[in-house]
Design an enzyme around this catalytic site. Structure first.
Site, short mmCIF file in Angstrom:
data_model
loop_
_atom_site.label_atom_id
_atom_site.label_comp_id
_atom_site.label_asym_id
_atom_site.label_seq_id
_atom_site.Cartn_x
_atom_site.Cartn_y
_atom_site.Cartn_z
N TRP A 1 2.64 6.15 1.39
CA TRP A 1 3.05 6.33 -0.23
C TRP A 1 3.16 8.33 -0.26
O TRP A 1 1.47 8.21 0.09
CB TRP A 1 1.01 5.24 -1.08
CG TRP A 1 1.61 5.73 -2.30
CD1 TRP A 1 0.96 6.44 -3.03
CD2 TRP A 1 2.76 5.32 -2.81
NE1 TRP A 1 1.27 6.65 -4.69
CE2 TRP A 1 2.24 5.58 -4.69
CE3 TRP A 1 3.53 4.17 -3.12
CZ2 TRP A 1 2.95 5.04 -5.44
CZ3 TRP A 1 4.33 3.83 -4.38
CH2 TRP A 1 3.95 4.57 -5.30
N GLY B 1 -5.43 8.57 3.64
CA GLY B 1 -6.61 8.64 2.14
C GLY B 1 -5.67 10.33 2.35
O GLY B 1 -4.82 10.56 2.31
N ARG C 1 0.58 -0.71 0.01
CA ARG C 1 -0.19 -0.11 0.13
C ARG C 1 0.90 1.12 0.18
O ARG C 1 -0.09 1.91 -0.12
CB ARG C 1 -0.90 -0.06 1.23
CG ARG C 1 -2.08 -1.36 1.48
CD ARG C 1 -2.90 -0.94 2.49
NE ARG C 1 -3.66 0.33 2.44
CZ ARG C 1 -4.85 0.13 2.67
NH1 ARG C 1 -5.38 -0.50 1.50
NH2 ARG C 1 -5.09 0.89 2.49
#
Ligand code: AGP
Length: 628
Positions: free
Chosen positions: A95, A122, A27
């Site tokens: 990320w 988010g 992720r």
């Protein structure tokens, strides 16, 4: 997309957090960090900040350790977690979306004197406004991240009641978030809240967990609850409580996960490619919505004034592979929307052809990885010639992102499968936003047209979802052609660009020979290749070219081809010619590429699956071609 893990229980937390983060590196993996409620109260002594790491300072009961790079750096810094004592903590693997990958920008983020520590997955869309407001109120920010705004908001609203503070945050934050939170004066307690970003709770004999995804905690428990949207969770070593935004306690049910670890990393999908095809609606939404305010496109992040945009007299687009097909689509779309001439070149050609370009040319380099050698070389060539270069890139802090004069990030999240899908779709979305912004700056489209286009752009995710709901039809068709030797794709205008992408997707994962042709070119030679039973895929979404494409399909069918039509609902005359037809929802023709690409991706995927091939890691290919 980032990875979050939290644990509170009777065991040391740090090793468990590191284990969980490792399972979530798919992720995001540009930096990582943990925050642990230090055993026995206040933090110990200052710890040297290693070159790539940060340790907490004196006085906090929350110890924070962060490191740039893959998780192994954090493991080495903490002796696999053994050097960070405590039985309650949160962790994060990043990320980057806002703020370069760095130790400082790594999570957890915290408010002054570490009263609150936060990990976030988010995009907080209004973080700049929150930042400005809190700065005026005396809060000082250390980083360039949107997450730090959440940490300071919680600090502002926290006066002893965590649920109340979190509820107040929810009323002030716009965007998507899954937050893991520690309050320094609440030892042993973890709080969490989610809106649109995934977050689960796990419970076990050893203690209780939060995580972005199942793989992080499968080693410890299969007893999980997928936290409903807009709910707050409080975890202690032995209890889990759920609250709604009005701070009322609610009951939630737990379920048993029966996936194995590998399947769990793919979210239950058989391959990352299929998972990423299904992530496209969210990826497009994440890329588009932060750039839309009050019905208008906001391109401020380019650092180009409206006047500078209006001055752009020509655009030179450069890329490789699928990104090149985005450029081909962009040509039709930008020329129609902004009436700016667009040239498109393969990066490997552009870099050696000593290009001649007009003075006010804007060079745009498109790259998912931001590390493709040919594209990076093309960027350097354009800059050497004195041109302004805009990079459309998915990886924050990548070489192309760093060296471009302006960057427009696609927020597809990490793309694991070699065959690009969600990054491609977000690149298309980026091009649409650019075209609309350019068209407005040059006065080619008015405010009404802009609003109409922005509204339709915002509906693309749900239209992609509708196509995905009909995947069985495509799967059934694909299985009939898994053993083809040659498959051709034809289209006109924007549909020609989509045909190129459909053909490449098929080639790179099924190893079946395939070509894409501008349909009008068939009679200039290619049609000699058509034999009985050869599959020809005709893509037809452009009204003015529809009849022309139909006649091209008749040409090949009369020579024995089996014809698959891909078109928009309403174009039912396609069925008079095609042996089989796949429909996509109607949209503005300039956005049609975003819809037709989905059946073409699924066609390639299921053909390759039918051949039993390794879809995520096709032979001879790399995810990023960093050599010539
Ligand atoms: C696409 O499915 C391929 N993996 C390949 O063509 C890719 O698009 C190309 O190598 C460019 O990569 P980039 O977007 O990272 O620059």
């Amino acid at each position: 997309m980032c990875g979050i893990v939290g644990f509170t229980g009777r065991q040391q937390a740090a090793p468990i957090l590191l284990d969980g983060l490792e399972k979530l590196e798919y992720r995001g993996y540009d930096s990582a960090g943990i925050a642990v409620a230090a055993a026995g109260g206040a933090g110990t002594q200052d710890k040297p900040s290693a070159q790539s790491g940060l340790h907490t300072e004196k006085g906090s009961s929350i110890e924070i350790v962060k490191a740039k790079g893959r998780l192994k750096v954090l493991r080495e810094m903490t002796d696999d977690g053994r050097s960070v004592p405590g039985t309650c903590g949160i962790g994060h693997t990043r990320w980057a979306t806002h703020g370069e990958p760095s130790v400082l920008n790594a999570h957890p983020h915290y408010a002054k004197d570490r009263r609150v520590a936060v990990v976030h997955n988010g995009i907080i869309e209004n973080y700049q406004q929150i930042r400005e407001k809190l700065t005026k109120e005396g809060f000082s920010f250390l980083t360039a991240t949107d997450t730090e705004a959440a940490a300071h908001l919680l600090d502002k609203y926290y006066s002893g009641n965590p649920i109340e503070a979190i509820s107040k945050l929810m009323f002030h934050v716009r965007g998507s978030y899954a937050l893991g939170i520690l309050f320094a004066d609440r030892p042993g307690e973890i709080y969490a809240v989610r809106k649109d970003s995934p977050l689960i709770v796990g419970r076990s004999e050893q203690g209780n967990f939060i995580a972005s995804d199942v793989p992080a905690i499968l080693k410890y428990t299969r007893d999980v609850c997928f936290i409903p949207n807009l709910e707050i969770v409080k975890l202690t070593e032995t209890e889990i409580h759920f609250y709604n935004v009005d701070q009322e306690e609610v009951e939630e049910t737990f379920s048993q996960i029966n996936w194995d670890t590998e399947a769990a990393e793919k979210g239950g999908f058989a391959h990352f490619m299929l998972k990423e095809i299904y992530e496209q609606p969210k990826a497009v939404r994440d890329t588009v919505s932060p750039r839309i305010s009050e019905g208008h496109v906001n391109l401020d992040e380019l650092g180009m004034s409206r006047e500078e945009l209006a001055k752009v007299s020509r655009i030179q687009m450069v890329a490789c592979g699928s990104a090149y097909h985005v450029c081909m689509t962009a040509k039709y779309m930008i020329e129609q929307t902004a009436r700016v001439p667009v040239d498109v070149d393969l990066a490997s050609e552009f870099r050696y052809r000593n290009p001649v370009m007009e003075k006010d040319t804007l060079v745009i380099v498109v790259s998912q990885s931001g590390e493709t050698a040919d594209s990076l070389a093309a960027l350097r060539e354009a800059k050497k010639l004195g041109y302004h270069v805009l990079g459309i890139v998915n990886v924050v802090g990548s070489s192309i992102a760093r060296e471009a004069d302006s960057v427009f990030y696609t927020w597809a999240g990490p793309e694991i499968s070699v065959a690009t899908t969600k990054a491609y779709s977000t690149q298309l979305a980026a091009v649409y936003l650019l075209a609309i912004g350019l068209g407005r700056a040059k006065g080619v489209i008015d405010e009404i047209a802009e609003t109409e286009m922005v509204e339709e752009l915002s509906r693309l995710p749900e239209k992609i979802e509708r196509i995905l709901e009909e995947k069985e039809r495509i799967q059934w068709f694909a299985n009939k052609f898994s053993h083809s030797k040659d498959i051709f794709f034809i289209g006109r205008g924007l549909d020609y660009a989509s045909s190129l992408e459909g053909s490449l997707k098929l080639k790179e994962i099924s190893y079946i020979h395939s070509e894409a042709y501008a349909a009008g070119e068939l009679k200039h030679g290619t049609i000699s290749l058509i034999e009985d039973g050869i599959l020809v895929v005709g893509v037809a979404t452009q009204k003015s070219l529809f009849e022309k494409l139909i006649s091209n399909m008749v040409e090949v069918k009369s020579r024995g081809a089996y014809v698959l039509g891909v078109t928009s609902y309403g174009n039912y005359s396609m069925e008079d010619v095609a042996n089989y037809t796949i429909y996509v929802p109607k949209t503005m023709e300039c956005f049609a590429a975003s819809l037709v690409v989905v059946p073409l991706q699924l066609l390639a995927y299921y053909v390759a699956l039918g051949k039993g091939l390794d879809v995520d890691k096709p032979r001879n290919l790399a995810k990023s071609v960093t050599v010539e």
